[in-house]
Design a protein around this motif. Structure first.
Motif, mmCIF file in Angstrom:
data_model
loop_
_atom_site.group_PDB
_atom_site.id
_atom_site.type_symbol
_atom_site.label_atom_id
_atom_site.label_comp_id
_atom_site.label_asym_id
_atom_site.label_seq_id
_atom_site.Cartn_x
_atom_site.Cartn_y
_atom_site.Cartn_z
ATOM 1 N N MET B 1 4.411 24.733 13.116
ATOM 2 C CA MET B 1 5.185 25.310 12.010
ATOM 3 C C MET B 1 4.403 25.219 10.698
ATOM 4 S SD MET B 1 8.793 24.053 10.471
ATOM 5 C CE MET B 1 8.083 22.900 9.309
ATOM 6 N N ILE B 4 1.923 27.935 10.135
ATOM 7 C CA ILE B 4 2.502 29.199 9.702
ATOM 8 C C ILE B 4 2.770 29.156 8.195
ATOM 9 C CG2 ILE B 4 4.490 30.739 9.972
ATOM 10 C CD1 ILE B 4 4.738 29.670 12.841
ATOM 11 N N ARG B 128 9.585 34.164 4.299
ATOM 12 C CA ARG B 128 8.482 34.911 4.940
ATOM 13 C C ARG B 128 8.174 34.373 6.318
ATOM 14 N NH1 ARG B 128 9.341 37.842 1.628
ATOM 15 N NH2 ARG B 128 8.107 38.548 -0.145
ATOM 16 N N LEU B 130 10.209 33.130 8.311
ATOM 17 C CA LEU B 130 11.343 33.403 9.204
ATOM 18 C C LEU B 130 11.921 32.127 9.802
ATOM 19 C CD1 LEU B 130 9.827 36.470 11.094
ATOM 20 C CD2 LEU B 130 11.336 36.521 9.119
ATOM 21 N N LEU B 131 11.806 31.035 9.070
ATOM 22 C CA LEU B 131 12.340 29.771 9.591
ATOM 23 C C LEU B 131 13.813 29.688 9.241
ATOM 24 C CD1 LEU B 131 9.302 27.555 8.617
ATOM 25 C CD2 LEU B 131 10.054 28.079 10.930
ATOM 26 N N PRO B 132 14.671 29.618 10.250
ATOM 27 C CA PRO B 132 16.112 29.654 9.955
ATOM 28 C C PRO B 132 16.601 28.340 9.357
ATOM 29 C CG PRO B 132 15.746 29.380 12.314
ATOM 30 C CD PRO B 132 14.392 29.530 11.703
ATOM 31 N N GLY B 398 16.275 22.871 7.379
ATOM 32 C CA GLY B 398 15.749 23.789 8.376
ATOM 33 C C GLY B 398 16.259 23.446 9.759
ATOM 34 N N MET C 99 11.487 28.973 16.099
ATOM 35 C CA MET C 99 10.195 29.479 15.630
ATOM 36 C C MET C 99 9.877 30.838 16.219
ATOM 37 S SD MET C 99 7.609 26.289 15.453
ATOM 38 C CE MET C 99 6.164 27.327 15.354
ATOM 39 N N PRO C 102 13.215 34.537 15.638
ATOM 40 C CA PRO C 102 13.203 35.335 14.398
ATOM 41 C C PRO C 102 11.974 36.250 14.325
ATOM 42 C CG PRO C 102 13.747 33.048 13.897
ATOM 43 C CD PRO C 102 13.306 33.079 15.324
#
Lengths: 437, 409, 365
Positions: B1, B4, B128, B130-132, B398, C99, C102
């Motif tokens: 993560m 990213i 950006r 897209l981490l919910p 998160g 991860m 989405p």
């Protein structure tokens, strides 16, 4: 030689006095509510000569409990104690063998406290108290992990960075070693072969903890428990194998409270956590039907009528799922270990051994676990299995290449044998089946 | 993560520095932040924040609403700066916003426009990637912190957020910490010692005695770090309806153990003792107040006091911040603001003392150049602040990604 | 049918193009430009990919786009044509694969723009395991915690496993047997996975609630004692993120070998540092296979698949000899073969089957 065996719990002290080498039990008992005062008074339940007596005595610690037990044995029963055998759950990497107590062991012994924080500290304190009170009385430390010190690196190594493995001492230690060792020795006797020729899978299925052990040439080569007793089978309150991501998620959800997560995994999961009502798999079995498990893939209709049957019997989906998961895990590990044993030995295992409460007394569990294992040469005899007349028993079919042995474990006797073997130094040595370190 | 986040930050980081430069180029004295607020609002809308709006006090608020209920984290920076002071002390135009030798230069670069840009872009970075989220992120650019004792934050907490239906659980201030994790600071207060009496000479004598006494104390009073603790201004005299009065202004540091009322009582006692023998006068001490007006036109009274505050250095917010920054490969360093100059402070005192919201500071600026001439912020620290803030926010709200982060998947 | 198969890795798109049954390209990496917005990145790259495909198809447009999706829960049980309902169900799965889902959803949106007339099909790695029996899929964790996490076991190489088992079934029929075969499917990917399958019904799999569990991967620890997570956290004063980083990025075969390695390198080297990695991996594979044999009450065939399937040359004979010892009575160990089909070939076949079933033009027709 009269060997007094101690098995120390956090608030209890179990003991047995055995005359060696005859293995005759002279006395036994349990000191309960050792430690701070509780609602009921602390007492010792002592068994001897076919009867039981209760002694109410204050026991603020295990040292005091030990003194009271010695008093009962000497003053009340008039028996001498010649040696002490202490059970310790975890010897870490420092104690790969059972060890005679002398001045040199204390630093290493104290370093094992953290390895089993509920079990080791009271046991170590008891060892010290015994030494201080009776410095001339020889004592031996018998470690649950010692039998597994022969687990090879390829089985005992986790795929973790070297600093985790080396600096933190994280490797597979394995547990229930004393029991696995004992029943393996008994199995060798039953099969008429020396221990060092025995290849077997030992299934210690207790009402609390449970583990399987792969044994090649009389030595442990794997155990389902690992770094801690948490790994492996699903147990009465322990979850067994679990995706590490789930543990991390729990740690996150509990805001970093390690103790809460540890309690959840060790004390609130397993049979209790899944069933929601009981920690004893026998209770779950009573309420569930185990028909059809592992007997091939059921059709939808079979599954539906089985569910109806279960509901009529008072079974709930949770009960059925609990039983299924419990037995399935054992079956898979049995297959894995029969393969591992054969791979190392070059031929199939000689026997599968069932022991401890569930292993010895629940024929249904043995049957379900062994059904479908014919490919490994194991054929269980349903009639013999459900009604073994006395133990030890062989419940396999006559033409089963792999025998299915049901053997009562006797950890205290095993500890006494180890103690006697070490102290007597080889003279009047217990046979190899008694297990030397 | 974290890969990213770092990868996406390579692009966003440059944009954030550029944006910070534009913020610095726009002057924004306390309660005159309108043009900066315009820039902030436009940028939040461009970056895709939800519910971007301006409240009646001139604060700009943008949100990222989580897909599940959970805590609400507030990222807060103020839009206002202190005055430039003497331009001769500056090597270059204080509103240049230029980047040279890795530093963004200008008034507010460090305190707090670099931090503001970093926080706005931290939310954008999470979007950006897209981490919910399980919980909400609110980024609030507030008014009136420097010369207004955080009136903007008070309005935000008293009215704006409650009316929008949000309660804040944790707050992260983008104030200058050089990317340390700061958990508190001393406070300060501006006092007015008023001396009144019918005999103007008694009043004069008493006021001068009090001033002289306080000046002497001020010269003695430095804390262990050598910071000034006390300052006093010469008396101002007035004659109203035949009654002579003198007002002596004081600024005094407050430490954590001190309550405002106790300090007022102590100063009143000291002033009375100093005035003893100077005739028949009455001595009163109060916190200085002033009437101010937000750039939106809303009026307010500003109390010139910032309380000392600190949260437990082992508070859950601190622990999670340490853990997430360590996991992200960022430096982990904890501490408190030094506040070398009297009058410096943060909105942390308001959030923790008045609204019981745990707050920490994590920002790219530096205390050393804040409020002084040649203020600057290190550009790489602005970029790292975006990444670090995003990591902290993700650890709080998160949805965890444990088990999914292996290269092998 | 002109079929584009897409995979997104950490920063790029990879694609391969089929025209009918013919593969027109190798997997090609389309590096995404450094645009700040995810959607814009996809759009820019997909437009380039679209142009490349049209060039390969003599100007004809892409008719179907297939996306490989690592997780579909128990909701998605096979290749699925994207509709708004499907997108809504995908959205609900986000917390279980936060991860990956989405990113897939964003990619779908971008594909809908660039390939407006094309069918978009999702092919899930977990579909094959949607019906795993409860006795295999459930964990022994306290019930409420398990429910709140939707804790259950999945496999994550289902695309390979399903195809491997289909191939095994075909072979069995060609040999004249009508029995349902018992298959050990060994997928040799950077995170190896083993499944015990009866016919086409998986009975056991080494994957877990996340891809972290099971056989150790190249950088992933695989199955460990759960208490090790707590031990690391306590001893190092780490939060779960730090533990996660160590267990998923710094562990596995690389940790045993002392440096980053691939499965091929582990087996291809006799260096001492590789020996431990090799032995541990072989042992864990052997154990999992033994468990699988118990789960199936026998085994008829072993099938190897995955990008490192060539290691079947080593593992096949190894497992045969070990099982021969385990079964005794001079029995040979089970036969084995290698599924040579690549991932894209399998996906193309599955998409073709789906399209035929929904009445779209078949691939190759």
């Amino acid at each position: 030689m009269n060997v007094l065996v101690f098995n120390c719990g956090s608030s209890s002290l179990k003991y047995k006095l055995l005359s060696m080498p005859s293995c005759l039990e002279l006395a036994g008992g349990e000191a309960q509510r050792v430690g701070p005062p509780t609602a009921k008074p602390s007492c010792i339940f002592h068994r001897a000569d076919g009867g039981e007596k209760e002694y109410q005595v204050a026991m603020p610690d295990h040292a005091k409990a030990f003194e009271e037990v010695m008093k009962i044995l000497k003053d009340e029963q008039g028996v001498e104690v010649h040696a002490i055998g202490h059970r310790l759950v975890h010897g870490g990497t420092k104690f790969k063998h059972h060890t005679l107590v002398d001045e040199s062991i204390w630093e290493d012994l104290d370093s094992t406290r953290e390895l089993a924080p509920l079990h080791n500290p009271p046991a170590i304190d008891l060892v010290r108290a015994c030494q201080e009170r009776y410095p001339d009385l020889p004592a031996v430390l018998v470690f649950d992990t010692a039998f597994h010190s022969t687990i090879p690196d390829y089985a005992g190594t986790y795929a973790l960075p070297s600093w985790v493995r080396e600096d933190m001492g994280i490797r597979k230690y394995g547990f229930h070693g004393t029991s696995h060792n004992y029943v393996a020795a008994e199995a060798a006797k039953m099969l008429g072969k020396p221990m060092e020729d025995l290849n077997a899978v030992s299934c210690h299925l207790g009402s609390g903890g449970a583990s399987l052990c792969a044994i090649v040439k009389g030595k442990s080569v794997d155990n389902t428990m690992g770094y801690s007793p948490l790994q492996g089978l699903m147990m009465s309150t322990r979850c067994g194998d679990l995706d590490s991501a789930a543990v991390m998620r729990l740690l996150y959800q509990h805001a970093g409270d390690h103790q809460a997560v540890e309690d959840l995994l060790n004390k609130k999961s397993g049979v209790l956590g899944m069933s929601g009502s009981t920690a004893d798999i026998r209770d779950v079995m009573e309420k569930s039907s185990a028909v059809g498990i592992s007997e091939g893939v059921k059709s939808e209709r079979d599954e539906k009528s089985e569910r109806d049957e279960q509901r009529e019997g008072g079974a709930t989906p949770e009960m059925a799922a609990t039983l299924d998961v419990y037995l399935w895990r054992i079956k898979k590990y049995l297959g894995a270990y029969l393969t591992a044993v054969a791979a190392a030995a070059g031929k199939p295992a000689d026997a599968v051994i069932f022991t401890d409460t569930i292993g010895e007394t629940v024929g249904l569990a043995r049957r379900v676990i062994c059904t479908g294992m014919e490919v490994f040469g194991l054929k269980i005899d349903p009639k013999r299995n459900m009604n073994p007349e006395k133990l030890p028993a062989d419940v396999a079919e006559d033409d089963s290449r792999v025998r299915a042995l049901v053997i009562q474990t006797n950890e205290e006797l095993a500890i006494a044998r180890q103690t006697y073997a070490i102290i007597s130094g080889g003279r009047d040595k217990v046979s190899a089946s008694g297990g030397a370190a | 993560m974290y890969d990213i986040l770092q990868r996406k930050n390579k692009v966003l980081g440059d944009q954030a520095v550029d944006f910070a430069g534009k913020l610095v180029q726009q002057s924004s004295m306390s309660l005159g932040e309108e043009k900066v607020a315009d820039l902030v609002q436009a940028k939040m809308e461009e970056l895709g924040y939800e519910n971007v709006f301006r409240d009646e006090f001139g604060n700009v608020v943008g949100m990222i609403i989580g897909r599940e209920d959970g805590p609400t984290v507030l990222l807060n920076c103020h839009m206002d700066t202190v005055p430039v002071g003497s331009e001769d002390a500056w090597d270059d135009n204080p509103f240049s916003g230029k980047v040279e030798a890795g530093e963004l230069f200008g008034r507010g670069a460090s305190d707090c426009k670099g931090g503001l840009a970093a926080q706005i872009y931290a939310g954008a970075l999470l979007k950006r990637c897209l981490l919910p989220l399980k919980g909400n992120l609110i980024v609030a650019a507030t008014v009136g912190e420097e010369q207004g004792s955080s009136v903007g934050v008070r309005g935000l907490m008293d009215k704006t957020l409650p009316e929008a239906g949000f309660e804040i659980d944790y707050a992260i201030l983008g104030e200058p910490t050089e990317l340390g994790i700061y958990y508190g600071h001393d406070g300060w207060m501006e006092l007015e010692v008023k001396v009144e009496g019918e005999n103007m000479f008694d009043v004069d004598d008493a006021a001068k005695a009090i001033f002289s006494d306080f000046k002497f104390r001020a010269s003695q009073k430095h804390d262990a770090a050598g910071r000034e603790d006390l300052d006093a201004a010469p008396p101002r005299f007035e004659l109203v309806d035949g009654v002579r009065s003198a007002t002596i202004g004081m600024t005094r540091r407050l430490n954590e153990a001190e309550e405002v009322i106790d300090v007022l009582n102590q100063v009143e006692h000291d002033a009375s003792m100093a005035a003893n023998g100077a005739g028949q006068v009455a001595v009163k001490v109060q916190v200085r107040q002033e009437k101010r007006q937000f750039y939106t036109g809303t009026q307010t009274i500003v109390q010139r006091v910032t309380n000392a505050w600190a949260i437990d250095p082992y508070h859950y917010l601190m622990e999670r911040t340490r853990q997430s920054l360590a996991a992200a490969g960022c430096e982990v360093r904890t501490g408190k603001w030094q506040l070398g100059r009297l009058g410096m402070g943060t909105a942390g005192s308001v959030l923790t003392k008045e609204y019981s919201i745990p707050a920490i500071g994590y920002g790219p600026g530096n205390e050393e150049s804040s409020h002084g001439a040649n203020e600057y912020v290190v550009v790489e620290k602005v970029k790292e602040a975006i990444y670090g803030t995003a990591a902290i926010v993700h650890s709080m709200i998160g949805i965890p990604v444990f088990g999914w982060t292996s290269d092998d998947i | 049918m002109n079929l584009l198969i897409l995979k997104s890795n950490k920063q790029d798109l990879e694609y391969v193009f089929y025209r009918g049954k013919q593969r027109q390209s190798d997997w090609t990496v389309k590096r995404c430009p450094g645009v700040d917005d995810e959607k814009l990145e996809w759009l820019a790259s997909l437009k380039q990919i679209s142009a490349d495909c049209e060039a390969m198809a003599d100007g004809a447009a892409v008719e179907a786009v297939a996306l490989r999706v690592p997780f579909g829960g128990t909701v998605f049980r096979g290749p699925t044509l994207v509709t708004s309902q499907v997108e809504s169900k995908l959205k609900d799965l986000i917390p279980q694969a936060p991860m990956h889902i989405p990113v897939i959803m964003n990619l779908i949106e971008a594909c809908q723009v660039v390939f407006a007339g094309a069918a978009i099909v999702l092919v899930f790695e977990t579909s094959f395991f949607a019906d795993l029996p409860d006795r295999e899929s459930l964990y022994g964790l306290e019930a409420q915690s398990a429910r709140s996490m939707k804790l259950r076991r999945f496999g994550f190489c289902g695309i390979y496993h399903e195809s491997a088992c289909r191939a095994a079934g075909r072979r069995q029929r060609e040999d004249g047997s009508r029995a349902v075969p018992n298959i050990l499917s060994i997928c040799l990917e950077p995170q190896p996975e083993i499944s015990a399958v009866r016919g086409n019904r998986p009975m056991m799999v080494t994957g877990g609630w996340t891809p972290m569990e099971g056989i150790p991967g190249q950088s992933n620890c695989g199955e460990i004692d759960p208490s090790i997570v707590l031990a690391l956290s306590k001893k190092m004063n780490w939060g779960p993120e730090q533990v996660n980083r160590t267990l998923t990025r710094e562990s596995g075969l690389g940790a045993l070998a002392g440096k980053a390695v691939t499965l091929e390198e582990v087996f291809g080297s006799e260096k001492p540092e590789m020996v431990l990695a090799q032995e541990v991996l072989k042992y864990r594979i052997l154990m999992a296979c033994g468990a699988g044999v118990a789960a199936l009450a026998g085994v008829d065939v072993i099938v190897f698949s995955g990008r490192y399937r060539k290691l079947a040359e080593i593992l096949g004979p190894y497992l045969q000899s070990k099982f021969s010892a385990a079964f005794g009575d001079c029995q040979d160990g089970p036969d084995y073969f290698v599924l040579e089909d690549s991932l894209d070939k399998i996906v193309a076949d599955q998409v073709g089957i789906l399209m035929r079933s929904v009445g779209k033009q078949a691939i190759g027709a």
